[in-house]
Design an enzyme around this catalytic site. Structure first.
Site, mmCIF file in Angstrom:
data_model
loop_
_atom_site.group_PDB
_atom_site.id
_atom_site.type_symbol
_atom_site.label_atom_id
_atom_site.label_comp_id
_atom_site.label_asym_id
_atom_site.label_seq_id
_atom_site.Cartn_x
_atom_site.Cartn_y
_atom_site.Cartn_z
ATOM 1 N N LYS A 142 67.583 23.948 86.409
ATOM 2 C CA LYS A 142 66.666 22.852 86.051
ATOM 3 C C LYS A 142 66.048 22.256 87.310
ATOM 4 O O LYS A 142 64.846 21.981 87.354
ATOM 5 C CB LYS A 142 67.409 21.789 85.227
ATOM 6 N N GLN A 164 74.244 16.423 81.356
ATOM 7 C CA GLN A 164 74.588 17.800 81.010
ATOM 8 C C GLN A 164 75.861 17.828 80.166
ATOM 9 O O GLN A 164 76.865 17.202 80.514
ATOM 10 C CB GLN A 164 74.747 18.631 82.295
ATOM 11 N N ASP A 224 66.052 15.256 76.671
ATOM 12 C CA ASP A 224 66.810 16.240 75.895
ATOM 13 C C ASP A 224 66.622 16.046 74.387
ATOM 14 O O ASP A 224 66.991 16.919 73.596
ATOM 15 C CB ASP A 224 68.314 16.113 76.201
HETATM 16 N N1 GUN Z 1 74.443 21.937 77.346
HETATM 17 C C1 GUN Z 1 73.988 23.053 76.724
HETATM 18 N N2 GUN Z 1 72.681 22.934 76.450
HETATM 19 C C2 GUN Z 1 72.295 21.718 76.888
HETATM 20 C C3 GUN Z 1 71.050 21.031 76.888
HETATM 21 O O1 GUN Z 1 70.024 21.490 76.391
HETATM 22 N N3 GUN Z 1 71.080 19.783 77.459
HETATM 23 C C4 GUN Z 1 72.190 19.250 77.983
HETATM 24 N N4 GUN Z 1 72.104 18.030 78.509
HETATM 25 N N5 GUN Z 1 73.354 19.852 78.002
HETATM 26 C C5 GUN Z 1 73.397 21.088 77.449
#
Ligand code: GUN
Length: 288
Positions: A51, A95, A118
């Site tokens: 990211k 996350q 998100d």
């Molecule tokens: N863990 C797995 N996929 C995601 C996601 O799209 N966002 C976040 N914050 N954590 C994740």
């Protein structure tokens, strides 16, 4: 036909970078995304690093906030409140998964919905369900962007989603059910209590595998000519790789691919599209 998520994601990031160049040339600061990472989960570390790299590609500022595994719920909530009120932060993500002693639901609900890139806050989930403008979760958004860019019309199609998670299956079902394009699908969602998953899957024009069970979608579960989207990213042991593992999708790719009209590979399919979708959401967060 292979749906090249890596290539399409790169096109999306290039479009975003061009828009950010224009913003910065006009004398404004670039968008800023913060990723909060608690502890040292291997998968989470690599997602967060991808990211951050994507932010750089798009001309965004990015910050990885690393927090100790042992942080208390109260201290984590305080960090989130500080990010909510930081004027130079446009969007942030926490996350997942979080260490077991933390209350994930309470953490997600503490995020300001206007910075929730998100799309996990109940306000954004509610707005998504009602068809109102909102942040859409990055994986389902990435999938719909991929279908759109590949020229796959969803209208009138039967979409079968395997997996009902809050971050993929459920929001994708809502998005594909919505009136309009992409949308206008008839949607079936299968889960662990579905009596005959294979029979449901065989009815799909668009089959989405998001259970996290590597190789479990076999050729007998796929209607010839179907579009197959593989959301699985399980690390499986692989002695031929220096790091000792590789990513494996939920679809038995070698046997399913010859049957499909389109299929996403793992890696290089949905994964890069998820990150491109997060970049898209971050630019939206900046703009409003
Ligand atoms: N863990 C797995 N996929 C995601 C996601 O799209 N966002 C976040 N914050 N954590 C994740």
């Amino acid at each position: 036909m292979i749906l090249d998520g890596k290539k399409i994601a790169e096109e999306i990031k290039a479009d975003i970078a061009a828009r950010v160049d224009a913003i910065v040339a006009a004398g404004h600061r670039p968008p800023h995304l913060v990723a909060v990472l608690v502890g040292h989960d291997g998968g989470s570390e690599s997602y967060v690093m991808s990211k951050a790299a994507a932010c750089e590609r798009c001309g965004f500022r990015s910050t990885v906030m690393r927090l100790d595994e042992s942080i208390t719920q109260r201290d984590l909530l305080d960090k989130i409140l500080a990010l909510n009120s930081a004027d130079d932060v446009d969007g942030f993500i926490v996350q997942l998964p979080l260490p077991a002693h933390l209350n994930e639901r309470e953490v997600l609900e503490a995020i300001d919905p206007r910075k929730d890139v998100d799309g996990f806050h109940p306000v954004n989930v509610g707005r998504l369900t009602l068809g109102l403008p909102c942040f859409k979760p990055a994986t389902p958004l990435g999938i719909t962007m991929l279908l759109e860019r590949a020229g796959i019309d969803t209208r009138g199609k039967h979409c079968v989603i395997l997996g009902r998670s809050n971050i993929v299956g459920k929001p994708l079902a809502i998005m594909l059910l919505q009136k309009g394009r992409p949308g206008d699908c008839t949607v079936t969602v299968c889960h662990s209590a579905t009596p005959d998953v294979a029979a449901e899957a065989r009815r799909a024009d668009i089959l989405v595998a998001a259970m996290g069970r590597p190789g479990s979608v076999t050729a007998d579960m796929v209607k010839p000519g179907a579009v197959v989207i593989d959301v699985g990213t399980t690390r499986v042991p692989d002695a031929t790789r220096e790091r000792g593992w590789r990513l494996r999708g939920d679809v038995d790719f070698d046997n399913v691919a010859p049957l499909c009209s389109h299929i996403t590979p793992v890696p290089g399919g949905v994964g890069p599209m998820t990150i491109a979708a997060l970049m898209y959401n971050t630019l939206q967060a900046y703009s409003v």
